[in-house]
Design an enzyme around this catalytic site. Structure first.
Site, PDB file in Angstrom:
ATOM      1  N   LYS A 192       0.851  -1.192   0.000  1.00  0.00           N
ATOM      2  CA  LYS A 192       0.000   0.000   0.000  1.00  0.00           C
ATOM      3  C   LYS A 192       0.887   1.242   0.000  1.00  0.00           C
ATOM      4  O   LYS A 192       1.516   1.565   1.008  1.00  0.00           O
ATOM      5  CB  LYS A 192      -0.897   0.023   1.250  1.00  0.00           C
ATOM      6  CG  LYS A 192      -2.008   1.051   1.116  1.00  0.00           C
ATOM      7  CD  LYS A 192      -2.425   1.679   2.409  1.00  0.00           C
ATOM      8  CE  LYS A 192      -1.586   2.830   2.831  1.00  0.00           C
ATOM      9  NZ  LYS A 192      -1.563   4.005   1.930  1.00  0.00           N
ATOM     10  N   ALA A 194       1.661   5.388  -0.210  1.00  0.00           N
ATOM     11  CA  ALA A 194       0.998   6.556   0.392  1.00  0.00           C
ATOM     12  C   ALA A 194      -0.024   7.135  -0.593  1.00  0.00           C
ATOM     13  O   ALA A 194       0.175   7.088  -1.806  1.00  0.00           O
ATOM     14  CB  ALA A 194       2.041   7.615   0.743  1.00  0.00           C
ATOM     15  N   CYS A 302      13.627  11.156   6.230  1.00  0.00           N
ATOM     16  CA  CYS A 302      13.803  10.717   7.621  1.00  0.00           C
ATOM     17  C   CYS A 302      15.246  10.919   8.060  1.00  0.00           C
ATOM     18  O   CYS A 302      15.529  11.054   9.240  1.00  0.00           O
ATOM     19  CB  CYS A 302      13.420   9.256   7.746  1.00  0.00           C
ATOM     20  SG  CYS A 302      14.301   8.231   6.560  1.00  0.00           S
ATOM     21  N   GLU A 399      10.318  16.353  13.684  1.00  0.00           N
ATOM     22  CA  GLU A 399      10.882  16.350  12.332  1.00  0.00           C
ATOM     23  C   GLU A 399      10.409  17.595  11.604  1.00  0.00           C
ATOM     24  O   GLU A 399       9.206  17.850  11.539  1.00  0.00           O
ATOM     25  CB  GLU A 399      10.351  15.134  11.558  1.00  0.00           C
ATOM     26  CG  GLU A 399      11.041  13.856  11.886  1.00  0.00           C
ATOM     27  CD  GLU A 399      10.537  12.721  10.989  1.00  0.00           C
ATOM     28  OE1 GLU A 399       9.328  12.436  11.008  1.00  0.00           O
ATOM     29  OE2 GLU A 399      11.354  12.137  10.280  1.00  0.00           O
TER      30      GLU A 399
HETATM   31  P1  NAP Z   1       2.746   8.282   7.674  1.00  0.00           P
HETATM   32  O1  NAP Z   1       1.682   9.278   7.829  1.00  0.00           O
HETATM   33  O2  NAP Z   1       3.114   7.467   8.855  1.00  0.00           O
HETATM   34  O3  NAP Z   1       2.292   7.340   6.478  1.00  0.00           O
HETATM   35  C1  NAP Z   1       3.099   6.300   5.999  1.00  0.00           C
HETATM   36  C2  NAP Z   1       2.226   5.254   5.348  1.00  0.00           C
HETATM   37  O4  NAP Z   1       1.373   4.681   6.337  1.00  0.00           O
HETATM   38  C3  NAP Z   1       1.300   5.793   4.264  1.00  0.00           C
HETATM   39  O5  NAP Z   1       1.175   4.827   3.256  1.00  0.00           O
HETATM   40  C4  NAP Z   1      -0.004   5.977   5.015  1.00  0.00           C
HETATM   41  O6  NAP Z   1      -1.145   5.934   4.213  1.00  0.00           O
HETATM   42  C5  NAP Z   1       0.027   4.761   5.908  1.00  0.00           C
HETATM   43  N1  NAP Z   1      -0.844   4.862   7.077  1.00  0.00           N
HETATM   44  C6  NAP Z   1      -1.226   5.969   7.738  1.00  0.00           C
HETATM   45  N2  NAP Z   1      -2.022   5.627   8.777  1.00  0.00           N
HETATM   46  C7  NAP Z   1      -2.134   4.274   8.745  1.00  0.00           C
HETATM   47  C8  NAP Z   1      -2.825   3.321   9.559  1.00  0.00           C
HETATM   48  N3  NAP Z   1      -3.556   3.681  10.610  1.00  0.00           N
HETATM   49  N4  NAP Z   1      -2.720   2.019   9.237  1.00  0.00           N
HETATM   50  C9  NAP Z   1      -1.988   1.628   8.184  1.00  0.00           C
HETATM   51  N5  NAP Z   1      -1.308   2.476   7.379  1.00  0.00           N
HETATM   52  C10 NAP Z   1      -1.377   3.789   7.677  1.00  0.00           C
HETATM   53  O7  NAP Z   1       4.093   8.930   7.150  1.00  0.00           O
HETATM   54  P2  NAP Z   1       4.303   9.867   5.877  1.00  0.00           P
HETATM   55  O8  NAP Z   1       3.872  11.229   6.254  1.00  0.00           O
HETATM   56  O9  NAP Z   1       3.742   9.241   4.650  1.00  0.00           O
HETATM   57  O10 NAP Z   1       5.883   9.779   5.728  1.00  0.00           O
HETATM   58  C11 NAP Z   1       6.750  10.574   6.431  1.00  0.00           C
HETATM   59  C12 NAP Z   1       7.305   9.806   7.630  1.00  0.00           C
HETATM   60  O11 NAP Z   1       7.994   8.646   7.177  1.00  0.00           O
HETATM   61  C13 NAP Z   1       8.325  10.612   8.391  1.00  0.00           C
HETATM   62  O12 NAP Z   1       8.122  10.457   9.764  1.00  0.00           O
HETATM   63  C14 NAP Z   1       9.646   9.977   7.957  1.00  0.00           C
HETATM   64  O13 NAP Z   1      10.677  10.149   8.878  1.00  0.00           O
HETATM   65  C15 NAP Z   1       9.259   8.563   7.803  1.00  0.00           C
HETATM   66  N6  NAP Z   1      10.221   7.853   6.947  1.00  0.00           N
HETATM   67  C16 NAP Z   1      11.069   6.971   7.530  1.00  0.00           C
HETATM   68  C17 NAP Z   1      12.012   6.315   6.754  1.00  0.00           C
HETATM   69  C18 NAP Z   1      12.977   5.348   7.376  1.00  0.00           C
HETATM   70  O14 NAP Z   1      13.563   4.573   6.625  1.00  0.00           O
HETATM   71  N7  NAP Z   1      13.175   5.345   8.676  1.00  0.00           N
HETATM   72  C19 NAP Z   1      12.067   6.556   5.379  1.00  0.00           C
HETATM   73  C20 NAP Z   1      11.186   7.474   4.819  1.00  0.00           C
HETATM   74  C21 NAP Z   1      10.255   8.107   5.622  1.00  0.00           C
HETATM   75  P3  NAP Z   1      -1.842   7.310   3.733  1.00  0.00           P
HETATM   76  O15 NAP Z   1      -0.930   7.877   2.759  1.00  0.00           O
HETATM   77  O16 NAP Z   1      -3.103   6.911   3.127  1.00  0.00           O
HETATM   78  O17 NAP Z   1      -2.001   8.158   4.960  1.00  0.00           O
END
Ligand code: NAP
Length: 495
Positions: A192, A194, A302, A399
């Site tokens: 899935k 984003a 990140c 962040e």
């Molecule tokens: P996010 O809001 O946590 O969303 C990530 C993914 O999870 C999206 O596909 C989102 O879908 C999905 N999601 C959201 N709520 C969910 C739920 N309740 N159940 C299942 N899936 C759910 O993060 P983001 O804003 O897309 O990405 C930014 C974050 O990712 C930052 O915190 C960044 O640091 C982190 N990141 C970490 C790494 C690493 O390797 N450590 C790499 C890249 C990014 P939707 O799009 O539909 O909301």
């Protein structure tokens, strides 16, 4: 879904590229609409206009996708490693062959400049090449029991059907970093992406089919209601693993859900990277490193330098040079020649950056460059350098996810290591110094899964990427990345 040129303001070639992507769900090798033909908009962050619409999966669609993965699992687990190698290598080659269109698609849906999007496609494809090789090296063991009366056979088997969830900031690489090792290990999956950036993953689905991946091995579910669609799959007992990249907040929710059926998990979560410049550092190198660590992906990474600690004796010189370099960057639509900084992902992302800057300046930080969002369409924010940022500013704890470099002075090594570790996150740290002993001492003392020593980028498909503390569990890439998708089976043999 055909693109409407008048509402999108896209050029002819851009329309062709967007129109070339299947916008349905990929389930069991077939593309089809979501239940009730539901769709949602994909928006160009540089204009705020709708690019196209993609299928909006229902929980029932999600279940069909997982059923397809479960059905395909036994036969895929039985494939020869060489077959999985061949599929991954063909997909790798196809991604590079189509790099121009894939990069343009990514720029349109995510905003990053074309040169960065091309870099991401290359990086993403490299995970397929890397894990193709790993598929041939899955090892095991054979050992005599200490008493001599038995033999231990240790084998590795695919974990089973996986749920893969990816963020919007690296729409392709965060996918291949999971799909690559899953395929290499013999696991099927439901992925899935984003909701902001589904197109790159849908394009990849087509490439995997062309590369000869058997039906049902990778199933793609795009949806707006992530929680409603994914939670029943996590709790179904049919999936054996969840690999998630995203925020720590959502990661924690998913970890709780995974406890229900004791799923294996890999969690790549948020970061709050310290970037430390000692007084003996080469300042040119440190400024170049800060530019890379801060400005890759417009700061929406990140791994982005989130707190820049500079020794008090060099902070003024460092700040002047960094502000000059940041102020010289060209901001604009990522498709335009020479643009180095694209828009942020959406209005909420930009507002958060603006709020964090207002909070820091309200607490006494000074603006060296940038600091004001421009008027007009698109979610642009200028490269910004703040100095004298106090350690209790919100941006020192959250962040930033934008092109803002906050500088904070420090006086001693002990003090800066304590400040750097004063966060629940632990993904990556950066250290700039020409003193080898100090470099190793500080690298060992920093509480993070990765450290960049005199370099501002650590990501490499052949290296183990991941965090500690609230930045995650497990590692992606490197020789350990495939282990996340393998179970160990011990077979005791009487002799
Ligand atoms: P996010 O809001 O946590 O969303 C990530 C993914 O999870 C999206 O596909 C989102 O879908 C999905 N999601 C959201 N709520 C969910 C739920 N309740 N159940 C299942 N899936 C759910 O993060 P983001 O804003 O897309 O990405 C930014 C974050 O990712 C930052 O915190 C960044 O640091 C982190 N990141 C970490 C790494 C690493 O390797 N450590 C790499 C890249 C990014 P939707 O799009 O539909 O909301």
């Amino acid at each position: 879904m055909a693109v409407d040129a008048t509402s999108t303001a896209l050029g002819d070639h851009e329309i062709r590229v967007v129109d070339g992507v299947r916008t349905d769900l990929l389930i069991g090798g077939s593309w089809g609409p979501a239940e009730g033909e539901a769709t949602f908009d994909v928006v160009d962050p540089s204009t705020g206009r709708v690019l196209t619409r993609v299928a909006d999966a229902s929980p029932q669609d999600g279940r069909h996708a997982l059923d397809a993965a479960v059905a395909a699992q036994p036969s895929f687990a039985a494939t020869a490693p060489r077959e999985r190698y061949d599929v991954l290598m063909r997909a790798y080659a196809l991604m590079l062959e189509r790099i121009d269109d894939l990069a343009l698609l990514m720029t349109l849906e995510m905003g990053k400049p074309l040169a960065e999007a091309r870099g991401e496609i290359t990086y993403a494809a490299e995970f397929f090449r890397h894990f193709a090789s790993e598929s041939l090296r899955i090892d095991g063991g054979y050992q005599t029991a200490p008493a001599g009366n038995a033999r231990f056979l240790v084998a590795k088997q695919p974990v089973g059907p996986c749920l893969l969830i990816t963020p919007w900031n690296f729409p392709m690489a965060m996918g291949t970093r999971k799909i690559g090792p899953a395929i290499a290990a013999g696991c099927t999956s439901v992925i899935k992406p984003a909701h902001q950036t589904p197109l790159s993953m849908l394009a990849l689905g087509g490439i995997l089919q062309e590369a000869g991946l058997p039906d049902g091995v990778v199933n793609i579910v795009t949806c707006l209601r992530a929680g409603e669609v994914m939670e029943p799959l996590v709790r179904s007992g049919l999936a054996r693993k969840l690999s998630f990249t995203g925020s720590t907040k959502v990661g924690k929710v998913l970890l709780e859900q995974c406890a229900d059926k004791v799923l294996r998990t890999s969690m790549e979560l948020g970061g709050n990277a310290p970037f430390i410049v000692f007084e003996d550092a080469d300042l040119d190198e440190a400024v170049a490193g800060a530019m890379a660590a801060k400005m890759r992906n417009m700061g929406e990474a990140c791994t982005a330098a989130n707190r820049i600690f500079v020794h008090e004796s060099v902070i003024d010189a460092f700040g002047t040079r960094l502000a000059q370099a940041m102020g010289d960057l060209r901001v604009g639509r990522g498709t335009e020649d020479g643009v180095q900084v694209g828009p942020l992902i959406d209005e909420a992302g930009r507002q958060k950056v603006a709020d964090l800057v207002a909070d820091a300046t309200g607490r006494g930080a000074q603006v060296l460059t940038g600091g004001e969002a421009p008027d007009g369409e698109g979610w642009f924010y200028p490269p910004t350098v703040l100095t004298g940022v106090p350690r209790d500013a919100r941006m020192a704890e959250e962040e930033i996810f934008g092109p803002v470099a906050p500088l904070t002075p420090f006086a001693s090594e002990e003090e800066v290591v304590a400040a750097a570790n004063d966060t629940p996150y632990g993904l990556v740290s950066y250290v700039f110094t020409n003193d080898l002993r100090r470099a190793l001492r500080v690298a060992e003392a920093l509480e993070s899964g990765m450290v960049g020593l005199n370099q501002g980028v650590v990501s490499n498909p052949a290296a183990p990427f991941g965090g500690i503390k609230e930045s995650g569990l497990g590692r992606e890439g490197g020789s350990v990345g495939i282990e996340e998708f393998l179970e160990i089976k011990y077979i005791g043999i009487a002799t």
